[in-house]
Design an enzyme around this catalytic site. Structure first.
Site, PDB file in Angstrom:
ATOM      1  N   ILE A 146      -3.038  13.208 -52.544  1.00 32.56           N
ATOM      2  CA  ILE A 146      -2.098  13.629 -51.507  1.00 32.56           C
ATOM      3  C   ILE A 146      -0.681  13.695 -52.048  1.00 32.56           C
ATOM      4  O   ILE A 146       0.051  14.658 -51.781  1.00 32.56           O
ATOM      5  CB  ILE A 146      -2.168  12.676 -50.298  1.00 32.56           C
ATOM      6  CG1 ILE A 146      -3.530  12.801 -49.597  1.00 32.56           C
ATOM      7  CG2 ILE A 146      -1.037  12.967 -49.312  1.00 32.56           C
ATOM      8  CD1 ILE A 146      -3.773  11.729 -48.545  1.00 32.56           C
ATOM      9  N   ARG A 194       2.417   4.691 -60.757  1.00 29.39           N
ATOM     10  CA  ARG A 194       2.176   3.798 -61.893  1.00 29.39           C
ATOM     11  C   ARG A 194       1.610   4.550 -63.091  1.00 29.39           C
ATOM     12  O   ARG A 194       1.828   4.159 -64.229  1.00 29.39           O
ATOM     13  CB  ARG A 194       1.211   2.680 -61.480  1.00 29.39           C
ATOM     14  CG  ARG A 194       1.839   1.651 -60.564  1.00 29.39           C
ATOM     15  CD  ARG A 194       0.867   0.551 -60.201  1.00 29.39           C
ATOM     16  NE  ARG A 194      -0.172   1.030 -59.284  1.00 29.39           N
ATOM     17  CZ  ARG A 194      -1.038   0.237 -58.662  1.00 29.39           C
ATOM     18  NH1 ARG A 194      -1.012  -1.054 -58.873  1.00 29.39           N
ATOM     19  NH2 ARG A 194      -1.932   0.737 -57.840  1.00 29.39           N
ATOM     20  N   GLY A 195       0.871   5.618 -62.832  1.00 30.43           N
ATOM     21  CA  GLY A 195       0.178   6.331 -63.902  1.00 30.43           C
ATOM     22  C   GLY A 195       0.944   7.524 -64.427  1.00 30.43           C
ATOM     23  O   GLY A 195       2.155   7.678 -64.206  1.00 30.43           O
ATOM     24  N   ASP A 254       5.868   0.571 -60.750  1.00 24.72           N
ATOM     25  CA  ASP A 254       4.914  -0.144 -59.921  1.00 24.72           C
ATOM     26  C   ASP A 254       5.665  -0.671 -58.704  1.00 24.72           C
ATOM     27  O   ASP A 254       6.473  -1.589 -58.817  1.00 24.72           O
ATOM     28  CB  ASP A 254       4.293  -1.298 -60.714  1.00 24.72           C
ATOM     29  CG  ASP A 254       3.261  -2.075 -59.917  1.00 24.72           C
ATOM     30  OD1 ASP A 254       3.121  -1.821 -58.702  1.00 24.72           O
ATOM     31  OD2 ASP A 254       2.596  -2.945 -60.505  1.00 24.72           O
ATOM     32  N   ASN A 286       3.886   7.557 -49.905  1.00 19.08           N
ATOM     33  CA  ASN A 286       2.464   7.874 -49.962  1.00 19.08           C
ATOM     34  C   ASN A 286       1.648   6.848 -50.739  1.00 19.08           C
ATOM     35  O   ASN A 286       0.443   6.726 -50.513  1.00 19.08           O
ATOM     36  CB  ASN A 286       2.280   9.255 -50.590  1.00 19.08           C
ATOM     37  CG  ASN A 286       0.848   9.535 -50.969  1.00 19.08           C
ATOM     38  OD1 ASN A 286      -0.016   9.746 -50.124  1.00 19.08           O
ATOM     39  ND2 ASN A 286       0.574   9.517 -52.267  1.00 19.08           N
ATOM     40  N   TYR A 316      -6.937  -3.402 -45.095  1.00 19.67           N
ATOM     41  CA  TYR A 316      -6.407  -2.029 -45.106  1.00 19.67           C
ATOM     42  C   TYR A 316      -5.923  -1.627 -43.715  1.00 19.67           C
ATOM     43  O   TYR A 316      -4.820  -1.091 -43.552  1.00 19.67           O
ATOM     44  CB  TYR A 316      -7.503  -1.080 -45.586  1.00 19.67           C
ATOM     45  CG  TYR A 316      -7.086   0.368 -45.661  1.00 19.67           C
ATOM     46  CD1 TYR A 316      -6.259   0.824 -46.681  1.00 19.67           C
ATOM     47  CD2 TYR A 316      -7.532   1.294 -44.714  1.00 19.67           C
ATOM     48  CE1 TYR A 316      -5.895   2.162 -46.760  1.00 19.67           C
ATOM     49  CE2 TYR A 316      -7.171   2.628 -44.784  1.00 19.67           C
ATOM     50  CZ  TYR A 316      -6.355   3.055 -45.810  1.00 19.67           C
ATOM     51  OH  TYR A 316      -5.972   4.374 -45.881  1.00 19.67           O
ATOM     52  N   LYS A 327      -2.029  -0.690 -42.570  1.00 15.85           N
ATOM     53  CA  LYS A 327      -1.670   0.621 -42.036  1.00 15.85           C
ATOM     54  C   LYS A 327      -1.151   0.530 -40.603  1.00 15.85           C
ATOM     55  O   LYS A 327      -0.262   1.307 -40.213  1.00 15.85           O
ATOM     56  CB  LYS A 327      -2.861   1.574 -42.119  1.00 15.85           C
ATOM     57  CG  LYS A 327      -3.270   1.920 -43.547  1.00 15.85           C
ATOM     58  CD  LYS A 327      -2.149   2.619 -44.326  1.00 15.85           C
ATOM     59  CE  LYS A 327      -2.617   3.100 -45.687  1.00 15.85           C
ATOM     60  NZ  LYS A 327      -1.571   3.837 -46.421  1.00 15.85           N
ATOM     61  N   VAL A 341     -10.072  11.909 -46.900  1.00 15.55           N
ATOM     62  CA  VAL A 341      -9.533  13.060 -47.607  1.00 15.55           C
ATOM     63  C   VAL A 341     -10.245  13.180 -48.953  1.00 15.55           C
ATOM     64  O   VAL A 341     -10.616  12.175 -49.571  1.00 15.55           O
ATOM     65  CB  VAL A 341      -8.010  12.910 -47.814  1.00 15.55           C
ATOM     66  CG1 VAL A 341      -7.408  14.173 -48.436  1.00 15.55           C
ATOM     67  CG2 VAL A 341      -7.324  12.609 -46.479  1.00 15.55           C
ATOM     68  N   THR A 373     -10.066  13.046 -52.208  1.00  5.16           N
ATOM     69  CA  THR A 373      -9.146  12.530 -53.226  1.00  5.16           C
ATOM     70  C   THR A 373      -9.887  11.568 -54.154  1.00  5.16           C
ATOM     71  O   THR A 373     -10.995  11.122 -53.856  1.00  5.16           O
ATOM     72  CB  THR A 373      -7.980  11.764 -52.583  1.00  5.16           C
ATOM     73  OG1 THR A 373      -8.515  10.613 -51.891  1.00  5.16           O
ATOM     74  CG2 THR A 373      -7.197  12.627 -51.610  1.00  5.16           C
TER      75      THR A 373
END
Length: 249
Positions: free
Chosen positions: A15, A35-36, A55, A82, A147, A151, A180, A182
């Site tokens: 996303i 982070r990547g 991070d 996001n 989670y 949220k 989604v 992903t």
């Protein structure tokens, strides 16, 4: 709305990468952070970009990332929060470490980002804050206690921010996707397959079936909702579901 300075967190893939592409195509300068590796996502943008690895669970990272954007371009005018993570476990098997990890990334990190960029937005008389939440922010979901709680908290942050900043030119909204297509959903598919003995295709069909449209949502469909929030000054304090009709509100 063209020509604004945008920051997208979790922008390396999925996303976040789709949102960065769309904001860039709309004429905004886009700073990407994750982070990547950010190079592929940045290369897919058509306009001026800035890639800043970091991070967000590190309290110092937000200051460094936003400070880098400000030094290069100026105050952040569009924030798309996001970055996030998910995990699935029964409530009694959710450890303190699991709980704290998801709260830190899914709730505390966005809070720090919002807190850091709001003064510049208010001073400039313009700001768009969009948090990528989840339909798990709208209802309880079994095996997703940490989670879901994170949220729900993120949606509360958005609503409080919108109420506090009404009249300043700054809006705050949440986009709440269902499942989604992903890499994060790929991980969920692998977990379901491992735990239940289903094939990956069968596991993916289970997630697709949670949405009345019978398929996974695409990243561009989520990006559509984000761009709506960016482009519309009269929409604030809202949670926009992008879930194929799973939660009607």
């Amino acid at each position: 709305m063209a020509g604004r300075i945008a920051l997208v967190t979790g922008a390396g893939r999925g996303i976040g990468a789709a949102v960065a592409r769309r904001l860039s195509a709309a004429g905004h300068r886009v700073a990407l952070t994750a982070r990547g590796d950010l190079a592929p996502a940045a290369a897919a943008c058509v306009g001026e970009t800035l890639a800043v690895q970091g991070d967000l669970t590190d309290p110092a990272a937000v200051e460094r990332i936003v400070g880098t954007v400000e030094e290069r371009w100026g105050p952040v005018e569009i924030l798309v929060a996001n970055a996030g993570a998910a995990m699935s476990a029964p409530l009694t098997r959710t450890t303190d470490e699991d709980w704290l990890r998801l709260l830190e990334l899914n709730l505390t990190a966005p809070f720090r980002c919002v807190r850091r960029v709001v003064p510049g937005m208010v001073a400039g008389g313009y700001g768009r804050i969009v948090a990528v939440a989840s339909v798990a922010a709208r209802h309880g979901e079994k095996y997703l206690a940490a989670y879901t709680a994170s949220k729900h908290g993120l949606l509360g942050l958005v609503r409080a921010t919108a109420a506090e900043l009404a009249g300043t030119g700054v809006t705050a909204n949440a986009v709440c996707p269902g499942y989604v297509d992903t890499p994060m959903t790929d991980a969920s598919v692998a977990t379901i397959a491992a735990r239940t003995g289903r094939t990956p295709a069968e596991a993916r069909a289970v997630l697709a079936g949670k949405q009345p449209i019978g398929r996974l949502v695409t990243v561009d469909e989520v990006a559509d909702a984000v761009l709506l929030c960016v482009g519309t000054a009269a929409v604030t304090g809202q949670a926009i579901n992008v879930d194929g009709g799973a939660v009607q509100s």
